[in-house]
Design an enzyme around this catalytic site. Structure first.
Site, short mmCIF file in Angstrom:
data_model
loop_
_atom_site.label_atom_id
_atom_site.label_comp_id
_atom_site.label_asym_id
_atom_site.label_seq_id
_atom_site.Cartn_x
_atom_site.Cartn_y
_atom_site.Cartn_z
N ASN A 17 2.36 -2.33 -7.34
CA ASN A 17 2.93 -2.01 -8.66
C ASN A 17 2.09 -2.63 -9.77
O ASN A 17 1.89 -2.02 -10.82
CB ASN A 17 4.38 -2.49 -8.75
CG ASN A 17 5.34 -1.47 -8.19
OD1 ASN A 17 5.54 -0.41 -8.76
ND2 ASN A 17 5.90 -1.78 -7.02
N ILE A 94 13.74 -16.28 -6.72
CA ILE A 94 14.90 -16.26 -7.61
C ILE A 94 14.55 -17.17 -8.78
O ILE A 94 13.98 -18.26 -8.59
CB ILE A 94 16.16 -16.75 -6.86
CG1 ILE A 94 16.54 -15.68 -5.83
CG2 ILE A 94 17.31 -17.00 -7.83
CD1 ILE A 94 17.68 -16.04 -4.93
N HIS A 111 13.06 -2.48 -8.68
CA HIS A 111 13.80 -2.70 -7.44
C HIS A 111 13.87 -1.38 -6.68
O HIS A 111 14.15 -0.34 -7.27
CB HIS A 111 15.21 -3.21 -7.76
CG HIS A 111 16.01 -3.52 -6.55
ND1 HIS A 111 15.77 -4.62 -5.76
CD2 HIS A 111 17.03 -2.85 -5.95
CE1 HIS A 111 16.61 -4.63 -4.74
NE2 HIS A 111 17.38 -3.56 -4.83
N SER A 138 14.57 1.59 -9.40
CA SER A 138 15.13 1.32 -10.72
C SER A 138 14.28 0.27 -11.43
O SER A 138 13.85 -0.70 -10.80
CB SER A 138 16.54 0.74 -10.61
OG SER A 138 17.36 1.52 -9.78
N ASP A 147 19.08 -8.74 -9.45
CA ASP A 147 19.05 -7.26 -9.46
C ASP A 147 20.23 -6.65 -10.23
O ASP A 147 20.80 -5.64 -9.82
CB ASP A 147 19.05 -6.70 -8.02
CG ASP A 147 17.85 -7.16 -7.21
OD1 ASP A 147 16.80 -7.40 -7.82
OD2 ASP A 147 17.98 -7.29 -5.99
C1 GAR Z 1 8.23 -3.03 -4.31
O1 GAR Z 1 8.72 -2.02 -3.49
C2 GAR Z 1 9.30 -3.55 -5.23
O2 GAR Z 1 10.20 -2.57 -5.63
C3 GAR Z 1 9.98 -4.57 -4.34
O3 GAR Z 1 8.93 -5.20 -3.68
C4 GAR Z 1 7.87 -4.26 -3.49
C5 GAR Z 1 6.59 -4.90 -3.98
O4 GAR Z 1 5.50 -4.10 -3.68
N1 GAR Z 1 10.75 -5.49 -5.11
C6 GAR Z 1 11.93 -5.96 -4.74
O5 GAR Z 1 12.45 -5.70 -3.68
C7 GAR Z 1 12.60 -6.87 -5.76
N2 GAR Z 1 13.96 -7.06 -5.48
P1 GAR Z 1 4.10 -4.34 -4.41
O6 GAR Z 1 3.76 -5.82 -4.24
O7 GAR Z 1 3.15 -3.46 -3.69
O8 GAR Z 1 4.28 -3.97 -5.83
#
Ligand code: GAR
Length: 321
Positions: A17, A94, A111, A138, A147
């Site tokens: 991301n 957290i 999330h 979201s 969240d």
């Molecule tokens: C993503 O899918 C994000 O939505 C999730 O962690 C992943 C990170 O991927 N976040 C959560 O679950 C937060 N509660 P990335 O490091 O490749 O962006």
């Protein structure tokens, strides 16, 4: 190119991301730039990519530190980088209430579920187990509860018959990459949107006791008191009577205070042509960095100037002590 809003992206792992945000920021019309990528995991894979893209990185492990101590270290690095917003992108920590409070309305998270469904972990399996037709992602503002903050935008992702959690996660991730950059861009430019500004003023004005909205010469205004004898304490102005930009007019104690304000901060205040002679002052709301607490204080002050005695009496008494 216009000044871009600086954001700090916090990651704990892969950072896909974060990468999507970095690439989105390469477009000429993108309103943000990634000023810092910070992590609590010193060897988070995403850091390599950030570095290769020429972005400043900062890491500090949370091991051996209290939550507050670690958050403070991250906060200092983010402030040092000049960032106005924090974007959490797979930051698996957290956060302390204190840290969240400091970045109130200036911290976003993504999330992988259609919140309020499936907060926490294993979101894909939970959506599959529930027999949902759609999973999704979201983007929300971060508040102290995990969240849980107001959702800014969501994307639904259809669940296919043969999906398992892994396959579904891959597809949700494609949606995340699209959603995060566009939502962030929209959110940080909201202060350029007159409708958003009007709603902010409205929210603060109507939060005061016995107030209601009534248009005045074609512009929204707010009054205190009864429908019949109520008095205006604020007007919204979007180029009203030929004034420039977007502003709110509030009442000062008189011309002395008005001219002191004009001298002290001519970038923020101006005398509205139509009402200026009676001590009203205009506060600009389109500078891009409006201090809404300051505006709320002004509305309250102006409200107090015209509110019926029965409403202000208790305040006057309280202030004497
Ligand atoms: C993503 O899918 C994000 O939505 C999730 O962690 C992943 C990170 O991927 N976040 C959560 O679950 C937060 N509660 P990335 O490091 O490749 O962006």
């Amino acid at each position: 190119m216009k000044d871009r809003v600086k954001v700090a992206v916090l990651i704990s792992g892969r950072g896909s991301n974060m990468a999507a945000l970095v690439y989105a920021a390469k477009a000429d019309d993108c309103p943000f730039e990634v000023a810092l990528v910070a992590s609590n995991v010193p060897d988070a894979p995403g850091l390599l990519l950030a570095k290769a893209e020429g972005i400043d990185i900062f890491t500090h492990t949370h091991h051996g530190l209290s939550r507050e101590e670690h958050d403070q270290i991250m906060h200092d690095a983010i402030v040092e980088a000049g960032a106005d917003y924090i974007v959490l992108a797979g930051y698996m920590r957290i956060l302390s209430d204190e840290f969240v409070g400091k970045w109130c309305d200036h911290m976003l998270n993504i999330h992988p579920s259609l919140l309020p469904k499936y907060k926490g972990l294993n979101t894909y399996q939970r959506a599959l187990d529930a027999g949902d037709e759609h999973a999704g992602c979201s983007v929300h503002l971060v508040t102290p509860t995990l969240d849980d903050g107001p959702v800014l935008a969501q994307t639904e992702v259809a669940i296919l018959p043969d999906d398992d959690a892994e396959v579904l996660a891959d597809r949700v991730l494609i949606a995340e990459h699209q959603l995060y950059a566009s939502t962030l861009a929209q959110y940080i430019t909201r202060e350029a949107d007159p409708d958003w500004i009007l709603n902010q003023v409205r929210k603060h004005a109507l939060a005061l006791e016995e107030t209601y909205e009534r248009p005045s010469f074609g512009t929204p205004g707010w009054r205190v008191g009864s429908e019949k004898t109520g008095k205006y304490f604020a007007y919204f102005s979007l180029r009203h009577f030929g004034e420039s930009g977007t502003s709110v007019f509030v009442k000062t104690s008189g011309l002395d205070e008005q001219s002191a304000l004009l001298d002290a901060d001519p970038d923020l205040y101006f005398a509205p042509k139509f009402y200026g002679k009676s001590g009203w002052i205009a506060i600009r709301l389109d500078t891009g960095h409006t201090d809404w607490d300051h505006v709320a204080d002004w509305l309250k002050k102006s409200w107090r100037m015209v509110a019926p005695k029965k409403l202000t009496k208790m305040m006057d008494i309280a202030e004497e002590f």
